[in-house]
Design an enzyme around this catalytic site. Structure first.
Site, short mmCIF file in Angstrom:
data_model
loop_
_atom_site.label_atom_id
_atom_site.label_comp_id
_atom_site.label_asym_id
_atom_site.label_seq_id
_atom_site.Cartn_x
_atom_site.Cartn_y
_atom_site.Cartn_z
CE1 TYR A 142 -3.84 2.48 0.16
CE2 TYR A 142 -2.65 3.32 2.25
CZ TYR A 142 -3.46 3.26 1.41
OH TYR A 142 -4.41 4.49 1.57
CG ASP A 237 5.53 3.81 1.03
OD1 ASP A 237 5.82 4.38 2.13
OD2 ASP A 237 4.68 3.42 0.65
CE LYS A 265 0.44 5.23 8.31
NZ LYS A 265 0.60 4.55 7.08
C1 LIG Z 1 0.10 4.95 5.65
C2 LIG Z 1 0.79 4.60 4.71
C3 LIG Z 1 0.98 5.57 3.32
C4 LIG Z 1 -0.15 6.66 2.98
O1 LIG Z 1 0.11 7.64 4.09
P1 LIG Z 1 -1.25 8.67 4.52
O2 LIG Z 1 -0.86 9.65 5.17
O3 LIG Z 1 -2.41 7.64 4.89
O4 LIG Z 1 -1.72 9.17 2.95
C5 LIG Z 1 1.69 5.17 2.12
N1 LIG Z 1 2.56 4.31 2.50
C6 LIG Z 1 2.49 3.25 3.39
C7 LIG Z 1 3.39 2.26 3.71
C8 LIG Z 1 1.67 3.58 4.53
O5 LIG Z 1 1.44 2.51 5.49
#
Ligand SMILES: *Cc1c(COP(=O)(O)O)cnc(C)c1O
Length: 423
Positions: A142, A237, A265
């Site tokens: 994701y 990511d 985050k």
């Molecule tokens: C939470 C998440 C995102 C997206 O971040 P948001 O602040 O919710 O847009 C992207 N990549 C990973 C791995 C995530 O866990």
């Protein structure tokens, strides 16, 4: 009807599904959400006044625990000096410098407002820099809700991805290639076919959105090698893993140097922040230094920058090894409790993250194996734990997180709750 249920009904009149992010609705565990009144340390309190030990931690950011006094103090002080300027301020340099110092591969960084923005912008930059179109991602990975990332495979290695949601044109995801996590052969096959048009691989160096799935030895190294060989960029990511699996992220822990890194985050300390950064020659292509456009009215927001900088400063002195040991001990206890109950389970864990998969499959290494988990059993487990005052993610495909604020007492209460579960 509980106050949370009443509020949930009211919310549904004005907000689609009553929530501003889908999983919060607790649909997959057949529950209604708790509305939260406040949170402090390891605990969140519902509007009914019930207190819960929190293993969601706002989906990862609150690694210091909720409402850490130092973070709260700097955020309040910053807010008093104005919530937003739309002009440069020193706090932006502080957070950028802290990020660059923590992550050795990040030479320059651009602040945005969410993880989604970070990955979308990093992809545009990778495409602009390489002059290529395609992105390779992993099934079950994701990267926020940007169109190109919302692709899922029909089966096996899909060369032409199909959109995972209405509203995403097939032409957009036609440039998204999919492979199974931990499967280098599928990655190689894509590069053999499309190698001259693949701009980048984007990967969660530790996958956290199909439940927790660890990279097999050699997997990340293989991605680094193949992207180098074909002149594509490697994007980590690290929105979950950054400042979580190590202060220096997964790239430090596994010793891999990505070209670009996406963050979110934790770096906002609970405020809306994302960031993307990496090699200087690539980042210098970002406007106004370079020609790849990306902007944001509230980006570099002074309150969020102050909270983020304070969070990283505290984390730079935090005992990550100690937190990891506590998590390992908790997971070992969980395994023995489930064994006593004859409940088949795989628990994946790294640093302060773990996921309980209720499954007979011996190893959870990718999306198909993660999908073998028994969701009905997780639903029963979730309900029981919530009843006992332990707040878990309302989906079996998520991670549980520990914070530096979780005490031995919290962990003992949690284990007691698990012992009494009828699964
Ligand atoms: C939470 C998440 C995102 C997206 O971040 P948001 O602040 O919710 O847009 C992207 N990549 C990973 C791995 C995530 O866990």
């Amino acid at each position: 009807m509980s106050l949370s249920e009443t509020l949930f009904q009211e919310a549904q009149k004005y907000i689609p599904g009553g929530v501003n992010s889908p999983v919060r609705a607790c649909k997959s565990v057949d529950a209604t959400p708790l509305f939260i009144k406040k949170a402090e340390g390891s605990r969140i309190t519902s509007v009914e006044g019930a207190s819960y030990i929190d293993y969601v931690l706002s989906w990862g950011p609150m690694i210091l625990g909720h409402a850490h006094p130092d973070v709260t103090e700097v955020a309040v002080a910053a807010a008093k000096k104005g919530a937003s300027y739309g002009a440069p301020c020193e706090a932006e340099i502080d957070l950028a410098r802290a990020v660059c110092h923590a992550l050795p591969t990040v030479e320059m960084v651009r602040m945005v407002n969410s993880g989604t923005e970070a990955t979308m912008s990093a992809l545009r930059l990778a495409r602009g820099y390489t002059g290529r179109n395609k992105v390779l991602k992993f099934i079950g990975g994701y990267h926020g809700h940007g169109d190109p990332f919302l692709a899922s495979a029909g089966s096996g290695v899909a060369t032409l991805a199909i959109p995972g949601t209405p509203g995403v044109p097939a032409d957009v995801v036609a440039h998204t290639l999919l492979a199974q996590y931990n499967d280098l052969e599928q990655v190689k096959a894509h590069f053999e076919r499309h190698g001259d048009d693949i701009a980048c691989i984007i990967v969660e160096p530790v996958a956290g959105n199909m439940g927790l799935v660890l990279p097999k030895p050699g997997f990340l190294e293989g991605l680094r090698e193949i992207t180098r060989q074909y002149g594509a960029l490697l994007i980590f990511d690290e929105v979950i893993t950054g400042f979580r699996v190590d202060f220096g992220g997964a790239q430090k822990r596994f010793g891999i140097q990505p070209d670009l890194t996406c963050l979110g985050k934790i770096i906002g300390g609970g405020f809306p922040v994302g960031a993307y950064g990496g090699r200087r020659d690539i980042m210098q292509r970002v406007a106004p230094c370079g020609d790849v456009y990306q902007a944001g009215t509230l980006s570099g927001n002074p309150v969020a920058m102050a909270a983020g900088t304070c969070t990283l400063e505290l984390l730079s002195r935090a005992d990550y090894a100690g937190l990891e040991q506590r998590t390992q001990a908790l997971v070992a206890e969980l395994k023995s409790i489930f064994a006593e109950k004859s409940v088949p389970v795989v628990i994946n864990q790294i640093a302060s993250i773990f996921t309980i998969f209720f499954t007979q499959t011996p190893e959870i290494v990718d999306f198909p194996t993660a999908s073998t988990a028994d969701s009905a059993r997780y639903t029963r487990f979730y309900a029981h734990m919530r009843e006992k005052g332990v707040y878990l993610a309302p989906s079996g495909y998520e991670c549980a997180f520990l914070s530096f604020a979780h005490s031995d007492r919290d962990i003992n209460i949690t284990l007691e709750a698990v012992r009494s579960a009828q699964l």
